[in-house]
Design a protein around this motif. Structure first.
Motif: not given
Lengths: 153, 101
Positions: A30-36, A43-47, A49-56, A137-141
């Motif tokens: 229900l959250a609003k658009w993640s403007e930040k 890239l790191d700032d965006a991650i 801002a979106k997810f906080g400091s969760l382990p990847i 968090l799981y990541r694929a590149t």
């Protein structure tokens, strides 16, 4: 129209159930658009801002379907899916763009973690997909080569 | 906006195409004037009042966004409602019936 006791109880139970479902939905839905996160230019700032400091952690269970060479960076077709159970969010990042966060897709319980969309890529760059499962968090590149940049610059 | 929802083996496949300029705010007209940012920020799909899809988009999504996803728990004939909003307060809502293949 008369209201029978049976129907009345049914309606009542139905609405109580939907209220329960709403209450159980995680706040992110229900959250609003993640403007930040969308405005972040790194890239790191965006991650963060979106997810906080969760382990990847890198994962091979996230499948990225995209062309190896995209002729036109303005329209790069991408399909992302995963077999990881319990995914609640899938986000796509391209570090070469001015704003690396391209799209962030919530995965409600009834949705399959499988989405397709077309994205813009300024340059040849990695497409990074981050999937959230609980507090992990799981990541694929995947690298996509771009012949003509798609950001109008 | 165009929405297509097809059910097969109890899974609904949804494809949608939303005509929208998706201006990034960085493109310049020929006279050098920057075209202001104008892009869709959120797309939500609901089926019988329950959210089955919710995406936040940014200027990195291509012009005339195409989105495809799948969900379960619906049957042919059910209505799928899709709503989008953009950064200028524009919005559109459309409905499509889920069809059997």
């Amino acid at each position: 129209m008369s209201i029978s006791r049976r129907n009345f109880c049914k309606t009542l139970a139905g609405s109580a159930a939907s209220v329960a479902v709403l209450a159980a939905m995680p706040g992110t839905l229900l959250a609003k658009w993640s403007e930040k996160a969308f405005m972040a230019d790194k890239l790191d700032d965006a991650i963060a801002a979106k997810f906080g400091s969760l382990p990847i952690e890198d994962s091979t269970a996230i499948l990225i379907k995209a062309p190896e060479i995209a002729e036109n960076g303005a329209f790069v077709p991408v399909t992302v899916s995963t077999t990881i159970p319990g995914v609640t969010n899938i986000s796509l990042f391209t570090p070469a763009n001015f704003s690396p966060l391209v799209a962030s897709i919530d995965v409600p319980s009834r949705m399959k973690p499988d989405v397709s969309l077309r994205i813009r890529m300024a340059n040849t760059s990695n497409l990074i997909v981050v999937a959230q499962v609980g507090n992990k968090l799981y990541r694929a590149t995947r690298e996509i080569k771009v012949t003509i940049g798609g950001c109008g610059g | 906006m165009k929405i297509k929802a097809v059910i097969q083996n109890n899974i609904v496949s949804v494809k949608m195409l939303i005509p929208h300029p998706m201006e990034t705010g960085r493109r310049k007209e020929q006279n050098g004037v920057i075209v202001p940012a104008h892009y869709i920020t959120e797309v939500t799909a609901t089926c019988k009042g329950e959210t089955v899809f919710h995406a936040e988009l940014g200027p990195g999504v291509s012009k005339d966004p195409y989105l495809a996803f799948q969900f379960d728990g619906a049957k042919a004939g059910d209505a799928l409602k899709v709503t989008w909003v953009d950064n200028k307060g524009g919005s559109e809502t459309a409905e499509a019936a889920i069809t059997a293949i």
